[in-house]
Design an enzyme around this catalytic site. Structure first.
Site, short mmCIF file in Angstrom:
data_model
loop_
_atom_site.label_atom_id
_atom_site.label_comp_id
_atom_site.label_asym_id
_atom_site.label_seq_id
_atom_site.Cartn_x
_atom_site.Cartn_y
_atom_site.Cartn_z
N GLY A 41 0.78 -1.24 0.00
CA GLY A 41 0.00 0.00 0.00
C GLY A 41 0.81 1.28 0.00
CD GLU A 106 1.24 0.83 6.80
OE1 GLU A 106 1.44 0.71 5.59
OE2 GLU A 106 0.93 -0.12 7.55
CG ASP A 107 -1.37 1.75 3.38
OD1 ASP A 107 -1.18 1.56 4.60
OD2 ASP A 107 -1.84 0.88 2.64
CG ASP A 110 -7.53 0.87 10.79
OD1 ASP A 110 -8.33 1.76 11.10
OD2 ASP A 110 -7.88 -0.30 10.56
CB THR A 111 -6.00 -1.23 15.01
OG1 THR A 111 -4.97 -1.99 14.38
CG2 THR A 111 -7.34 -1.56 14.39
N GLY A 112 -3.24 0.51 14.65
CA GLY A 112 -1.89 0.70 15.17
C GLY A 112 -1.13 -0.60 15.34
CB THR A 114 0.48 -2.87 10.72
OG1 THR A 114 -0.74 -3.54 10.45
CG2 THR A 114 1.52 -3.26 9.69
CG LEU A 115 2.84 1.58 11.29
CD1 LEU A 115 2.25 2.96 11.10
CD2 LEU A 115 4.26 1.54 10.72
CG PHE A 159 -12.43 0.02 3.35
CD1 PHE A 159 -11.66 -0.70 4.24
CD2 PHE A 159 -12.21 -0.16 1.98
CE1 PHE A 159 -10.70 -1.59 3.80
CE2 PHE A 159 -11.25 -1.06 1.53
CZ PHE A 159 -10.50 -1.79 2.44
CG ASP A 166 -5.80 -3.65 -1.38
OD1 ASP A 166 -5.49 -3.16 -0.27
OD2 ASP A 166 -6.10 -4.85 -1.51
NE ARG A 172 -2.34 -3.20 -3.97
CZ ARG A 172 -2.37 -3.32 -2.64
NH1 ARG A 172 -2.24 -2.26 -1.89
NH2 ARG A 172 -2.51 -4.51 -2.09
P1 5GP Z 1 -3.50 -1.40 11.46
O1 5GP Z 1 -2.54 -2.48 11.73
O2 5GP Z 1 -3.04 -0.02 11.87
O3 5GP Z 1 -4.88 -1.71 11.98
O4 5GP Z 1 -3.78 -1.40 9.92
C1 5GP Z 1 -2.96 -0.89 8.97
C2 5GP Z 1 -3.28 -1.57 7.66
O5 5GP Z 1 -4.69 -1.84 7.53
C3 5GP Z 1 -2.95 -0.66 6.50
O6 5GP Z 1 -1.63 -0.81 6.10
C4 5GP Z 1 -3.92 -1.15 5.45
O7 5GP Z 1 -3.37 -2.26 4.78
C5 5GP Z 1 -5.12 -1.63 6.21
N1 5GP Z 1 -6.19 -0.61 6.23
C6 5GP Z 1 -6.69 0.03 7.29
N2 5GP Z 1 -7.66 0.88 6.95
C7 5GP Z 1 -7.80 0.77 5.61
C8 5GP Z 1 -8.66 1.41 4.65
O8 5GP Z 1 -9.50 2.29 4.94
N3 5GP Z 1 -8.49 1.04 3.36
C9 5GP Z 1 -7.58 0.10 2.97
N4 5GP Z 1 -7.52 -0.18 1.67
N5 5GP Z 1 -6.77 -0.53 3.85
C10 5GP Z 1 -6.87 -0.18 5.16
#
Ligand code: 5GP
Length: 183
Positions: A41, A106-107, A110-112, A114-115, A159, A166, A172
């Site tokens: 992403g 990072e794109d 969201d929840t945090g 992954t990072l 979303f 994607d 994308r």
């Molecule tokens: P986290 O680990 O912070 O919850 O999620 C991060 C990942 O969730 C992003 O890198 C992405 O892949 C996916 N994600 C979260 N929100 C969205 C969204 O609104 N659209 C898309 N396409 N991916 C999202």
């Protein structure tokens, strides 16, 4: 699927990415940077951001996939997903990060989850500095206390697709960031 609605236009993205690039150039004046893009992403954001940074830099990429109980995008649109699953590393960085300035790109934050995982993993490489650049941030979704150092736009809990993001691998390549309407 219902029509996509533009949330952030390509012009607004370009302006903000250029501001972030200028800020990074100022913060790291006289130093070099390794940009670590989170596949897939962040690929477009990284390539635009890096071209707005007037410093020596190299690129690296890291791959992650969530497993456990992160649902499919279809479920996300109906009910909202919960990143309670674990994050699995699918591709590690290729170069040494020791004593380097590292910016994880990072794109969307969201929840945090992954990072948080990536930060821990990259800190084990003993970088000189480790910063986070996220084009988008959904603060209302955060489950772990984490903030980006360079954030493009804070957005509501929608979303979004486009500019690297994607929906089942599609969209994308859209130049604007668009909202996928909830069903
Ligand atoms: P986290 O680990 O912070 O919850 O999620 C991060 C990942 O969730 C992003 O890198 C992405 O892949 C996916 N994600 C979260 N929100 C969205 C969204 O609104 N659209 C898309 N396409 N991916 C999202």
């Amino acid at each position: 699927m219902a029509e996509l609605k533009v949330l952030i236009s390509r012009q607004d993205i370009a302006t903000r990415v250029s501001e972030l690039g200028a800020q990074i150039t100022k913060d790291f004046a006289g130093q070099s940077i390794i940009f670590v893009g989170v596949l897939k992403g962040a690929a477009i954001f990284l390539s635009d951001l890096a071209r707005q940074v007037a410093l020596d830099c190299t690129f690296d990429f890291i791959g992650v996939s969530s497993y456990g109980n992160r649902p499919s995008p279809t479920q996300e649109l109906k009910s909202g997903w919960d990143s309670t699953g674990e994050v699995k590393l699918t591709k590690d960085v290729d170069q040494s990060m020791k004593d380097k300035n590292v910016i994880v790109v990072e794109d969307i934050l969201d929840t945090g989850l992954t990072l948080t995982v990536l930060k821990k993993l990259l800190l084990a490489h003993q970088p000189r500095t480790l910063k986070i650049a996220a084009l988008l941030d959904k603060p209302s979704r955060r489950k772990l206390p984490l903030e980006g150092d360079y954030v493009g736009f804070k957005i509501p809990d929608e979303f979004v697709v486009g500019y690297g993001l994607d929906y089942a691998e599609k969209y994308r390549n859209l130049a604007d960031i668009c909202v996928v309407p909830r069903e």
